[in-house]
Structures are given as C-alpha cells and as structure tokens.
Design a protein around this motif. Structure first.
Motif, short mmCIF file in Angstrom:
data_model
loop_
_atom_site.label_atom_id
_atom_site.label_comp_id
_atom_site.label_asym_id
_atom_site.label_seq_id
_atom_site.Cartn_x
_atom_site.Cartn_y
_atom_site.Cartn_z
N GLU A 6 1.22 -2.29 -5.81
CA GLU A 6 1.94 -1.67 -6.92
C GLU A 6 2.09 -0.16 -6.71
O GLU A 6 3.18 0.39 -6.87
N LEU A 7 1.01 0.50 -6.32
CA LEU A 7 1.06 1.95 -6.09
C LEU A 7 1.99 2.30 -4.93
O LEU A 7 2.74 3.27 -4.99
N ARG A 8 1.93 1.50 -3.88
CA ARG A 8 2.80 1.76 -2.73
C ARG A 8 4.27 1.64 -3.10
O ARG A 8 5.07 2.51 -2.76
N ASN B 249 -13.07 -0.43 4.54
CA ASN B 249 -14.42 0.11 4.41
C ASN B 249 -14.36 1.29 3.44
O ASN B 249 -13.29 1.69 2.96
N LEU B 250 -15.50 1.86 3.12
CA LEU B 250 -15.57 2.93 2.12
C LEU B 250 -14.72 4.13 2.50
O LEU B 250 -13.97 4.66 1.66
N ASP B 251 -14.77 4.56 3.74
CA ASP B 251 -13.98 5.71 4.17
C ASP B 251 -12.48 5.44 4.00
O ASP B 251 -11.74 6.29 3.54
N MET B 252 -12.05 4.25 4.36
CA MET B 252 -10.64 3.89 4.23
C MET B 252 -10.25 3.81 2.75
O MET B 252 -9.16 4.24 2.37
N LEU B 253 -11.12 3.29 1.92
CA LEU B 253 -10.86 3.21 0.49
C LEU B 253 -10.65 4.60 -0.10
O LEU B 253 -9.73 4.82 -0.90
N VAL B 254 -11.46 5.55 0.31
CA VAL B 254 -11.31 6.93 -0.16
C VAL B 254 -9.98 7.51 0.30
O VAL B 254 -9.26 8.14 -0.48
N LYS B 255 -9.62 7.28 1.56
CA LYS B 255 -8.33 7.78 2.08
C LYS B 255 -7.16 7.20 1.31
O LYS B 255 -6.21 7.90 0.98
N ILE B 256 -7.22 5.90 1.04
CA ILE B 256 -6.16 5.25 0.28
C ILE B 256 -6.05 5.87 -1.11
O ILE B 256 -4.94 6.18 -1.59
N SER B 257 -7.17 6.07 -1.76
CA SER B 257 -7.17 6.67 -3.09
C SER B 257 -6.59 8.07 -3.07
O SER B 257 -5.85 8.46 -3.99
N GLN B 258 -6.88 8.82 -2.03
CA GLN B 258 -6.33 10.18 -1.91
C GLN B 258 -4.82 10.17 -1.70
O GLN B 258 -4.11 10.98 -2.28
N ILE B 259 -4.33 9.25 -0.91
CA ILE B 259 -2.89 9.16 -0.67
C ILE B 259 -2.15 8.93 -1.99
O ILE B 259 -1.13 9.55 -2.25
N PHE B 260 -2.68 8.04 -2.82
CA PHE B 260 -2.01 7.70 -4.07
C PHE B 260 -2.47 8.54 -5.26
O PHE B 260 -2.01 8.35 -6.38
N GLU B 261 -3.39 9.46 -5.00
CA GLU B 261 -3.90 10.38 -6.02
C GLU B 261 -4.45 9.64 -7.24
O GLU B 261 -4.14 9.96 -8.39
N VAL B 262 -5.26 8.63 -6.95
CA VAL B 262 -5.97 7.89 -8.00
C VAL B 262 -7.44 7.80 -7.59
O VAL B 262 -7.79 8.06 -6.44
N SER B 263 -8.28 7.43 -8.53
CA SER B 263 -9.71 7.32 -8.22
C SER B 263 -10.02 5.99 -7.54
O SER B 263 -9.28 5.00 -7.68
N VAL B 264 -11.11 5.96 -6.83
CA VAL B 264 -11.60 4.72 -6.23
C VAL B 264 -11.90 3.72 -7.35
O VAL B 264 -11.62 2.53 -7.21
N ASP B 265 -12.44 4.21 -8.47
CA ASP B 265 -12.71 3.33 -9.61
C ASP B 265 -11.44 2.62 -10.08
O ASP B 265 -11.47 1.44 -10.40
N TYR B 266 -10.34 3.34 -10.11
CA TYR B 266 -9.07 2.72 -10.52
C TYR B 266 -8.66 1.66 -9.49
O TYR B 266 -8.28 0.55 -9.85
N MET B 267 -8.75 2.01 -8.22
CA MET B 267 -8.35 1.08 -7.16
C MET B 267 -9.16 -0.23 -7.24
O MET B 267 -8.64 -1.31 -6.99
N LEU B 268 -10.42 -0.12 -7.62
CA LEU B 268 -11.30 -1.29 -7.65
C LEU B 268 -11.26 -2.02 -8.99
O LEU B 268 -11.92 -3.05 -9.16
#
Length: 68
Positions: free
Chosen positions: A10-12, A44-63
């Motif tokens: 959805e974010l993409r 993995n955690l590092d990738m999850l953080v990168k993804i969250s940064q690209i879309f400017e949302v929190s990891v909590d939102y992504m999960l």
C-alpha cells in the motif's frame, strides 16, 4: 506478517514506486523485495528500519502495532 506485507504494498503504491525502484533503494533484487509484499519472505531488522525510513513511517506502523 500479513499486516506488514499489505502495508508495504500500500505504501509503495501510494508513493508511486515500482517494486524495482524500492529494491534498488534497498540494494536487493526485485524478487527478494517482492517476497516481502507477498508475505513469503520477511526482512531482517536492519532492512525493516530501511524500509520504514524510505516511506517515512515507524517500524511499529509497518508491523501493525499502531495504525497511524
């Protein structure tokens, strides 16, 4: 991780990116990124953080921990 995969797609789409464009930003193959959206692979955690940064949302939102 169903919430993650659906939010990721959805974010993409909302951001107007192709899977290939996001994969390039993450330095992974498009097929690897596609598995995240399909729910057949998990970042993995590092990738999850990168993804969250690209879309400017929190990891909590992504999960799906929070809805905003």
């Amino acid at each position: 991780m169903k919430i993650f995969s659906s939010r990721l797609k959805e974010l993409r789409i909302q951001a107007g990116y192709t899977q290939q464009q996001i994969a390039d930003k993450l330095h992974v193959r498009q097929q690897s990124y596609a598995r995240y959206e399909l729910g057949t692979g998990e970042p993995n955690l590092d990738m999850l953080v990168k993804i969250s940064q690209i879309f400017e949302v929190s990891v909590d939102y992504m999960l799906g921990i929070i809805d905003y």
